[in-house]
Design an enzyme around this catalytic site. Structure first.
Site, mmCIF file in Angstrom:
data_model
loop_
_atom_site.group_PDB
_atom_site.id
_atom_site.type_symbol
_atom_site.label_atom_id
_atom_site.label_comp_id
_atom_site.label_asym_id
_atom_site.label_seq_id
_atom_site.Cartn_x
_atom_site.Cartn_y
_atom_site.Cartn_z
ATOM 1 N N HIS A 95 121.574 -26.564 19.069
ATOM 2 C CA HIS A 95 120.581 -26.203 20.087
ATOM 3 C C HIS A 95 121.289 -25.917 21.408
ATOM 4 O O HIS A 95 122.294 -26.547 21.713
ATOM 5 C CB HIS A 95 119.607 -27.373 20.287
ATOM 6 C CG HIS A 95 118.799 -27.275 21.548
ATOM 7 N ND1 HIS A 95 117.679 -26.492 21.641
ATOM 8 C CD2 HIS A 95 118.971 -27.830 22.770
ATOM 9 C CE1 HIS A 95 117.183 -26.594 22.875
ATOM 10 N NE2 HIS A 95 117.957 -27.398 23.572
ATOM 11 N N TYR B 83 110.260 -30.363 20.921
ATOM 12 C CA TYR B 83 109.939 -28.962 20.638
ATOM 13 C C TYR B 83 108.461 -28.650 20.881
ATOM 14 O O TYR B 83 107.928 -27.693 20.304
ATOM 15 C CB TYR B 83 110.343 -28.602 19.207
ATOM 16 C CG TYR B 83 111.833 -28.295 19.054
ATOM 17 C CD1 TYR B 83 112.396 -27.174 19.680
ATOM 18 C CD2 TYR B 83 112.668 -29.096 18.290
ATOM 19 C CE1 TYR B 83 113.750 -26.874 19.543
ATOM 20 C CE2 TYR B 83 114.029 -28.800 18.141
ATOM 21 C CZ TYR B 83 114.560 -27.685 18.772
ATOM 22 O OH TYR B 83 115.899 -27.383 18.631
ATOM 23 N N GLU C 146 115.676 -31.685 29.212
ATOM 24 C CA GLU C 146 116.198 -32.106 27.912
ATOM 25 C C GLU C 146 117.277 -33.177 28.056
ATOM 26 O O GLU C 146 117.327 -34.135 27.272
ATOM 27 C CB GLU C 146 116.720 -30.877 27.160
ATOM 28 C CG GLU C 146 115.589 -29.943 26.750
ATOM 29 C CD GLU C 146 116.036 -28.571 26.258
ATOM 30 O OE1 GLU C 146 115.156 -27.760 25.939
ATOM 31 O OE2 GLU C 146 117.252 -28.321 26.192
ATOM 32 N N LYS D 134 122.669 -30.126 15.287
ATOM 33 C CA LYS D 134 121.472 -30.367 14.475
ATOM 34 C C LYS D 134 121.819 -31.020 13.137
ATOM 35 O O LYS D 134 122.989 -31.013 12.712
ATOM 36 C CB LYS D 134 120.726 -29.046 14.288
ATOM 37 C CG LYS D 134 120.191 -28.467 15.617
ATOM 38 C CD LYS D 134 119.354 -27.214 15.366
ATOM 39 C CE LYS D 134 118.762 -26.678 16.667
ATOM 40 N NZ LYS D 134 117.893 -25.493 16.421
ATOM 41 N N ASN E 41 119.944 -23.928 11.965
ATOM 42 C CA ASN E 41 120.888 -23.084 12.697
ATOM 43 C C ASN E 41 121.910 -23.870 13.522
ATOM 44 O O ASN E 41 122.405 -23.393 14.533
ATOM 45 C CB ASN E 41 120.152 -22.023 13.523
ATOM 46 C CG ASN E 41 119.255 -22.620 14.577
ATOM 47 O OD1 ASN E 41 119.196 -23.837 14.720
ATOM 48 N ND2 ASN E 41 118.575 -21.782 15.323
HETATM 49 P P1 ATP Z 1 117.077 -23.843 20.186
HETATM 50 O O1 ATP Z 1 115.893 -24.037 21.108
HETATM 51 O O2 ATP Z 1 117.107 -24.850 19.040
HETATM 52 O O3 ATP Z 1 118.377 -23.753 20.920
HETATM 53 P P2 ATP Z 1 116.576 -21.038 20.142
HETATM 54 O O4 ATP Z 1 116.290 -21.194 21.588
HETATM 55 O O5 ATP Z 1 117.638 -20.062 19.739
HETATM 56 O O6 ATP Z 1 116.940 -22.432 19.478
HETATM 57 P P3 ATP Z 1 113.744 -21.128 19.661
HETATM 58 O O7 ATP Z 1 112.898 -19.901 19.652
HETATM 59 O O8 ATP Z 1 113.685 -22.029 20.839
HETATM 60 O O9 ATP Z 1 115.251 -20.666 19.364
HETATM 61 O O10 ATP Z 1 113.388 -21.944 18.335
HETATM 62 C C1 ATP Z 1 113.686 -23.325 18.244
HETATM 63 C C2 ATP Z 1 114.164 -23.612 16.855
HETATM 64 O O11 ATP Z 1 113.091 -23.421 15.934
HETATM 65 C C3 ATP Z 1 115.265 -22.680 16.337
HETATM 66 O O12 ATP Z 1 116.547 -23.024 16.766
HETATM 67 C C4 ATP Z 1 115.120 -22.838 14.846
HETATM 68 O O13 ATP Z 1 115.702 -24.091 14.394
HETATM 69 C C5 ATP Z 1 113.603 -22.914 14.702
HETATM 70 N N1 ATP Z 1 113.025 -21.582 14.489
HETATM 71 C C6 ATP Z 1 112.886 -20.572 15.391
HETATM 72 N N2 ATP Z 1 112.311 -19.500 14.861
HETATM 73 C C7 ATP Z 1 112.060 -19.815 13.562
HETATM 74 C C8 ATP Z 1 111.464 -19.118 12.452
HETATM 75 N N3 ATP Z 1 111.002 -17.890 12.580
HETATM 76 N N4 ATP Z 1 111.401 -19.786 11.267
HETATM 77 C C9 ATP Z 1 111.858 -21.046 11.130
HETATM 78 N N5 ATP Z 1 112.414 -21.764 12.139
HETATM 79 C C10 ATP Z 1 112.519 -21.157 13.327
HETATM 80 MG MG MG Z 2 114.962 -22.667 22.350
#
Ligand code: ATP
Ligand code: MG
Length: 139
Positions: free
Chosen positions: A117, A51, A128, A11, A114
């Site tokens: 992904h 997303y 994806e 990211k 974070n």
């Molecule tokens: P990713 O899909 O990016 O691998 P993930 O599966 O661990 O991450 P998801 O629930 O799919 O988490 O959320 C997608 C992304 O949205 C997260 O990686 C983070 O960057 C952002 N995100 C998730 N929850 C929050 C939150 N509560 N506040 C801000 N950003 C968030």
């Molecule tokens: Mg996710």
């Protein structure tokens, strides 16, 4: 049976901080083979589409701004049990909850920024990977 392909993105926060090389090394040392790799940048439209499952969430607009704020590295990875093993390697979404030694524990700075992904299912890994790569961009 679990599939052997997952999709990842380094990211913008992690790319900007110069952590891509270390993260790619950790991914390879964990046994993942790189099948496709691309440096690119998302915009509001493409980040929004990627997303789209989160479009009703309160953080959606911030997520799109963050994900389009700088270059990302997209990769298709191969390993037995790829999706589950990769999510273990990256750790929990919130770095405060991620296990020691995981990529997010080491490099993520917040629940949003974070670092990386990882696909959450075999089906999404396929969708994806196809979002970023044509058949001519894979080995
Ligand atoms: P990713 O899909 O990016 O691998 P993930 O599966 O661990 O991450 P998801 O629930 O799919 O988490 O959320 C997608 C992304 O949205 C997260 O990686 C983070 O960057 C952002 N995100 C998730 N929850 C929050 C939150 N509560 N506040 C801000 N950003 C968030
Ligand atoms: Mg996710």
């Amino acid at each position: 049976m679990a599939g052997n392909i997952t999709f990842t993105m380094i990211k913008p926060d992690a790319f900007r901080a110069g952590n891509s090389g270390t993260m790619i090394k950790m991914i390879q040392e964990a046994g993942f083979a790189i099948k496709a790799m691309k440096l690119t940048q998302l915009n509001a439209k493409t980040a929004g589409a990627f997303y789209a499952v989160h479009k009703e969430r309160p953080f959606y607009q911030d997520l799109i701004s963050y994900m389009s704020s700088g270059p990302i590295i997209a990769m298709i990875l191969e390993k037995a049990n790829a999706v589950e093993d990769f999510r273990k390697l990256i750790g929990a979404t919130d770095p405060a909850k991620a296990e020691e030694g995981t990529i997010r524990k080491l490099f993520a700075t917040s629940i949003e920024a974070n670092a990386i992904h990882g696909s959450d299912s075999d089906e999404n890994a396929g969708i994806e990977g196809d979002f970023f790569f044509s058949q001519f961009e894979r080995v």
